[in-house]
Structure formats: structure tokens, C-alpha cells
Write an enzyme that holds these catalytic residues in place. Structure first.
Site, mmCIF file in Angstrom:
data_model
loop_
_atom_site.group_PDB
_atom_site.id
_atom_site.type_symbol
_atom_site.label_atom_id
_atom_site.label_comp_id
_atom_site.label_asym_id
_atom_site.label_seq_id
_atom_site.Cartn_x
_atom_site.Cartn_y
_atom_site.Cartn_z
ATOM 1 N N LYS A 125 0.969 -1.468 -0.110
ATOM 2 C CA LYS A 125 -0.018 -0.012 -0.185
ATOM 3 C C LYS A 125 1.024 1.283 0.008
ATOM 4 C CE LYS A 125 -4.353 1.059 0.159
ATOM 5 N NZ LYS A 125 -5.542 0.326 -0.198
ATOM 6 N N ASP A 165 -7.119 4.178 -4.416
ATOM 7 C CA ASP A 165 -7.561 4.084 -3.069
ATOM 8 C C ASP A 165 -8.212 5.554 -3.055
ATOM 9 O OD1 ASP A 165 -7.800 1.972 -0.681
ATOM 10 O OD2 ASP A 165 -7.710 4.063 0.232
HETATM 11 P P1 NDP Z 1 -12.787 7.997 -2.682
HETATM 12 O O1 NDP Z 1 -11.819 9.017 -2.534
HETATM 13 O O2 NDP Z 1 -13.635 7.853 -4.181
HETATM 14 O O3 NDP Z 1 -14.322 8.338 -1.765
HETATM 15 C C1 NDP Z 1 -14.240 8.382 -0.547
HETATM 16 C C2 NDP Z 1 -15.346 8.787 0.404
HETATM 17 O O4 NDP Z 1 -15.392 8.561 1.511
HETATM 18 C C3 NDP Z 1 -15.656 10.325 -0.098
HETATM 19 O O5 NDP Z 1 -17.087 10.169 -0.321
HETATM 20 C C4 NDP Z 1 -15.120 10.843 1.164
HETATM 21 O O6 NDP Z 1 -15.673 12.350 1.323
HETATM 22 C C5 NDP Z 1 -15.311 9.937 2.119
HETATM 23 N N1 NDP Z 1 -14.220 9.994 3.306
HETATM 24 C C6 NDP Z 1 -13.046 9.658 3.231
HETATM 25 N N2 NDP Z 1 -12.220 9.975 4.161
HETATM 26 C C7 NDP Z 1 -13.066 10.200 4.899
HETATM 27 C C8 NDP Z 1 -13.178 10.826 6.642
HETATM 28 N N3 NDP Z 1 -11.845 10.763 7.099
HETATM 29 N N4 NDP Z 1 -14.556 11.082 7.182
HETATM 30 C C9 NDP Z 1 -15.663 10.997 6.323
HETATM 31 N N5 NDP Z 1 -15.681 10.750 5.068
HETATM 32 C C10 NDP Z 1 -14.654 10.523 4.519
HETATM 33 O O7 NDP Z 1 -12.592 6.533 -2.357
HETATM 34 P P2 NDP Z 1 -12.862 5.184 -2.308
HETATM 35 O O8 NDP Z 1 -14.367 5.010 -2.682
HETATM 36 O O9 NDP Z 1 -12.107 4.439 -3.382
HETATM 37 O O10 NDP Z 1 -12.544 4.319 -1.055
HETATM 38 C C11 NDP Z 1 -13.350 4.306 0.014
HETATM 39 C C12 NDP Z 1 -13.086 3.197 0.941
HETATM 40 O O11 NDP Z 1 -13.087 2.052 0.245
HETATM 41 C C13 NDP Z 1 -11.657 3.243 1.525
HETATM 42 O O12 NDP Z 1 -11.690 2.653 3.001
HETATM 43 C C14 NDP Z 1 -10.827 2.339 0.652
HETATM 44 O O13 NDP Z 1 -9.640 2.033 1.404
HETATM 45 C C15 NDP Z 1 -11.613 1.360 0.234
HETATM 46 N N6 NDP Z 1 -11.336 0.463 -0.702
HETATM 47 C C16 NDP Z 1 -11.094 1.127 -2.067
HETATM 48 C C17 NDP Z 1 -10.986 0.228 -3.071
HETATM 49 C C18 NDP Z 1 -11.013 0.962 -4.482
HETATM 50 O O14 NDP Z 1 -10.993 0.051 -5.480
HETATM 51 N N7 NDP Z 1 -11.033 1.886 -4.699
HETATM 52 C C19 NDP Z 1 -10.940 -1.302 -2.747
HETATM 53 C C20 NDP Z 1 -11.111 -1.668 -1.575
HETATM 54 C C21 NDP Z 1 -11.289 -0.817 -0.340
HETATM 55 P P3 NDP Z 1 -15.212 13.489 0.576
HETATM 56 O O15 NDP Z 1 -16.317 13.320 -0.833
HETATM 57 O O16 NDP Z 1 -16.030 14.674 1.328
HETATM 58 O O17 NDP Z 1 -13.965 13.446 0.252
HETATM 59 O O1 2IT Z 2 -7.898 -1.737 -0.732
HETATM 60 C C1 2IT Z 2 -7.888 -2.012 -1.695
HETATM 61 O O2 2IT Z 2 -7.990 -3.202 -1.912
HETATM 62 C C2 2IT Z 2 -7.679 -1.133 -2.933
HETATM 63 N N1 2IT Z 2 -7.616 0.151 -2.702
HETATM 64 C C3 2IT Z 2 -7.543 -1.675 -4.362
HETATM 65 C C4 2IT Z 2 -6.228 -2.216 -4.563
HETATM 66 C C5 2IT Z 2 -5.879 -2.600 -6.056
HETATM 67 O O3 2IT Z 2 -4.770 -3.037 -6.167
HETATM 68 O O4 2IT Z 2 -6.628 -2.625 -6.878
#
Ligand code: NDP
Ligand code: 2IT
Length: 450
Positions: A125, A165
């Protein structure tokens, strides 16, 4: 078990003040007790001590020039946690809260998650404390170029393959890829989540959210239930939340909430996906505006959240999908969820629930899919992107989706069978942690001391 206790105590001494990392390791190590009791060889090979220590941690300075000509400085990280099962694989997070503890907990979780997918990928990561909010496109590009100028020497398609992420989506992956290509002169699958015209996989953008819903579908099926007709709570408004909501509608459910860092939307008519995409994917703005488009909905400002909790978990519903960030579901929230009728939680975010919340939810014996199992669809589809890149092919969306569904069903089965094997059939936390650990640990033993 003194062995586990000593390992955790040693960790706190050698890596001070890494609270999120301690939280993640404590949960996993606690689950391993029954496995370690039965298998002294893990202790003999010091596997626990080795598995909590990243193979390599890279930290670097990222200097870039903002639109006013001022030089800005951020910290960059890449933690190459474990390569027993394949090249390091895992996302990059750009958010002001990023520090070594957060990247390390995410890397640690990624090791077990990737093992659960059954695919040949190790865990890593990275990220930066860079805040993309309010930055121009040019600033984002210059930051990404500066970040990759340092990172490129440590990664490669068979070495370490980053992805998105929080704060890193298609736009950022494009700028990072462009700079990698310029620095190395090589056009290769070094990142996943790429654009569809230049090496990306169909379905990757949707995969984490869709996968979290498929995981819920499997948990519900095991209990003789289904998704159709259920009212759902979703948190977040980013990549994972949006495609969780899209798949919930596809399967006949009604998602009634979403949230961002400023507040929560509650819309009993169902969250309007078109408006959500417009506000967050296109305009990259605030959810606050949602109520201007849909006056029947309500907006709860984060300042008015229940003490110690988050408004999104305090509405009546049956299913819950945390899709924002770590520790977004507290014990206070868990109590409210259970009171309000939620009987299935599938975590799109990593370490969504605090230790206290997990305890409440497991006690209540509702269906609970921890993030490392429920959100593995994203990284699994990243591995499908790597497979397409290395064979110079592009698969159809249908083919990717069929594979994603079968991977999520396999992960559920792996977790459920392992939980059963250890006498706790309802506990997918124990199932996921033991199944993931066992695979990595056995590979480490077979590959000799490193
Ligand atoms: P994005 O940046 O696309 O979206 C994140 C969302 O969460 C936004 O709406 C953001 O609000 C909100 N957010 C982030 N930090 C905070 C905080 N500290 N307090 C409140 N709200 C918060 O990220 P993703 O959708 O990609 O990721 C979301 C989660 O999913 C994370 O935990 C990530 O690790 C996990 N994840 C992501 C994967 C991926 O493929 N992208 C894969 C597996 C897990 P705002 O819009 O105001 O910034
Ligand atoms: O938390 C996760 O699994 C991710 N942000 C996606 C990682 C990836 O390599 O697609």
C-alpha cells in the site's frame, strides 16, 4: 497466548504511536489463537513476528509547484508488506490524514485480503498526505508526476503494482502512468485502474462496490435471504459507495443514504444515482447540494452527528454498507444499527468498524462481512487487469463480471468454511483472518527464511 502478546508488545515498542496498525494487527492475531494452538510450526518458524513486519517501507519527499508558483512539499509512502504469494499489490491513498500508521494498517490488511482472492498477488500500500480537495487539474498532474518520479524505481509489473484508493481514481492513475512511461521508456501494466483505451479493464471501476454487494448476496443466501426489496444504508460518496449503490439498484434493493466528509444524505425515495454521480464524479463537490435537486431528502451536517457516532447508521434499514473510511462505524453506531433492524453488514471500506463495533455485531450474530473479504472484488479485478495486460488482451465486461461474481462467492465460501472448521460458523472475521493467514504463512515456510 504469551507468544501473541509478546509480539504485539514488541510491535508497540518498535513502531511507536501507530494506533491504526495496532488495531489491525490485534484483530488478526486474536483470531489466530485456535490455529496457532493446533499448529506449533508457525511459532517454530517465527511466522507471526515476520508477518507483522513489512518486507520494505519506502518514504520519500514529494516536491511540486502549485498554480501560484509556490513549491509545496508532501510525504510519499510505499509499503511493500509481503510478497509470499506474488508481486506486491495494493492501492495508493492521497488524503491529508495519511501517515505511516494508516499506510501500514492498509498494507497489512491487503496481505490477507489478496490471499483470500485465491489469486497470485502479494500485499502492499502507498500514498501521500497530499490533499486533492480544491486543487486544479494542473496541480493534481504535477503532484502525480512528482510522486511517480520518486516511486518508479521501486515498482514494476512483476515487482509491485499500485492502484487507486481514497483520492486516487482514473485521473490520477493516468498522470501516474504517463510519468512512469516517461521515466522508464516502458509501456507496461505497472498500475491498475487504467483508462479503458490504454490498458484498463472493463469493470475495474465498478468492481469494489459491485463486489461488496455480491458478498452481501452470498451472506444472505447462506441465511435463506436475498437482496431484492431490502432498504440499505450506504456511507461514502466516492468510487466504492457509488458502485455499491448502482449494484443495489440492479438487484432490486433501495439504498436510502450516502455521505461525505461534511455530512449525510437521507432520501427515503432512494438515493438518486444520477445526481450523486454528477455531484461527486463530475463536479467533485459537496453532497450538500443534493437536497437542492431532491427537496424530499434531508442533509445532516457532520457537526450534528450523534456523539461518538455517524448519522448514516442511525436510520431504519436491513442492510448496511460502510464505504467511506476506517473506523467510520463505532460501537455507538453498531448499537443503533442493531436496534434499527440491520441484519447484514458488508464492508466496502478497509477496517470500517472499530473493535467495539465488531464485538457488538459478532455478539448479535448478524451477517457481517469484514472489509478484507467483502471489498476484495476491487483488487481481484485489478489482478484480472494484470492478466489482460500481460496477455495483451481485453476481456468483455460480461467476462470480467462473471469472474468477479465467482471470486466473491469463493471468498465467502473460504471464510465460511474456515469459520466452521474452527467451531465459530457465524464468525467471518475469524474465517477471513485464518484463511488468509494460513495461505501466506504456508507459502513463507515453503520459500525458506526471508
Ligand atoms: P474515494 O476517494 O472515491 O471516496 C471516499 C469517500 O469517503 C468520499 O465520499 C469521502 O468524502 C469519504 N471520506 C473519506 N475520508 C473520510 C473521512 N475521514 N471522514 C468522512 N468521510 C470520508 O475513495 P474510495 O471510494 O475508493 O474508497 C473508500 C473506501 O474503500 C476506503 O476505505 C478504501 O480504502 C476502500 N477500498 C477502496 C477500493 C477501491 O478500489 N477504490 C478497494 C477496496 C477498498 P469527501 O467526498 O468529502 O472527500
Ligand atoms: O484496498 C484495496 O483493496 C484497494 N484500494 C484496491 C487495490 C488494488 O490494487 O486494486
Amino acid at each position: 497466548m504469551p507468544y501473541l502478546h509478546d509480539t504485539l508488545a514488541q510491535l508497540q515498542q518498535s513502531s511507536p504511536a501507530q494506533t491504526e496498525f495496532y488495531q489491525a494487527t490485534e484483530e488478526v492475531l486474536d483470531s489466530l489463537r485456535p490455529l496457532l494452538d493446533l499448529n506449533p510450526r508457525y511459532h517454530e518458524h517465527s511466522i507471526v513476528e515476520r508477518i507483522v513486519e513489512p518486507e520494505r517501507q519506502i518514504m520519500f519527499r514529494v516536491s511540486w509547484v502549485d498554480d501560484h508558483g509556490k513549491v509545496q512539499v508532501n510525504k510519499g509512502y510505499r509499503i511493500q508488506f509481503n510478497s509470499a504469494l506474488g508481486p506486491y499489490k495494493g492501492g495508493l491513498r492521497f488524503h491529508p490524514s495519511v501517515n505511516a500508521s494508516i499506510i501500514k494498517f492498509l498494507g497489512f490488511e491487503q496481505v490477507f485480503k489478496n490471499a483470500l482472492t485465491g489469486l497470485p498477488i502479494g500485499g502492499g500500500k502507498g500514498g501521500s498526505n497530499f490533499d486533492p480537495k480544491g486543487k486544479s487539474d494542473g496541480e493534481i498532474m504535477r503532484f502525480c508526476q512528482a510522486f511517480m518520479t520518486e516511486l518508479y524505481r521501486h515498482i514494476g509489473p512483476t515487482v509491485d503494482v499500485p492502484a487507486g484508493d481514497i483520492g486516487v481514481g482514473g485521473r490520477e492513475i493516468g498522470y501516474l502512468f504517463g510519468q512512469y512511461k516517461r521515466m522508464t521508456g516502458r509501456y507496461e501494466g505497472v498500475l491498475t485502474g487504467k483508462g479503458l483505451d490504454w490498458g484498463g479493464s472493463l469493470g475495474r471501476k465498478e468492481a469494489t462496490g459491485y463486489g461488496a454487494v455480491y458478498f452481501a448476496q452470498n451472506m444472505l443466501k447462506a441465511r435463506g435471504e436475498e437482496i431484492a426489496g431490502k432498504t440499505c444504508l450506504v456511507s461514502g460518496a466516492g468510487n466504492v459507495a457509488i458502485y455499491t449503490i448502482e449494484k443495489l439498484y440492479d438487484l432490486g434493493a433501495v439504498p436510502i443514504t450516502c455521505s461525505d466528509s461534511q455530512g449525510t444524505i437521507h432520501d427515503l425515495q432512494g438515493i438518486n444515482l444520477k445526481t450523486l454521480k454528477l455531484l461527486k464524479e463530475v463536479r467533485r463537490g459537496s453532497l450538500r447540494e443534493y437536497v437542492e435537486h431532491h427537496p424530499q431528502a434531508t442533509y445532516v451536517d457532520a457537526q450534528n452527528y450523534p456523539e461518538g457516532g455517524h448519522a448514516v447508521w442511525h436510520f431504519e434499514a436491513q442492510l448496511a454498507f460502510p464505504c467511506a473510511t476506517q473506523n467510520e462505524l463505532t460501537e455507538v453506531d453498531a448499537v443503533a444499527l442493531l436496534q434499527n433492524g440491520v441484519f447484514c453488514i458488508s464492508e466496502g471500506s478497509n477496517m470500517a468498524s472499530t473493535a467495539g463495533a465488531v464485538e457488538r455485531v459478532l455478539e448479535a450474530r448478524i451477517a457481517y462481512g469484514p472489509g478484507k473479504a467483502a471489498n476484495a472484488g476491487g483488487v481481484a479485478t485489478s489482478q484480472l487487469e494484470m492478466a489482460q495486460n500481460s496477455s495483451m488482451q481485453q476481456w468483455s465486461l460480461e467476462k470480467v463480471d462473471v469472474k468477479l461474481q465467482s471470486i466473491m462467492a469463493d471468498i465467502h465460501q473460504r471464510c465460511a468454511h474456515t469459520a466452521e472448521e474452527f467451531g465459530q460458523p457465524h464468525n467471518l472475521v475469524v474465517g477471513a483472518n485464518i484463511a488468509g493467514f494460513r495461505k501466506v504463512a504456508d507459502a513463507m515456510i515453503e520459500q525458506g527464511v526471508y
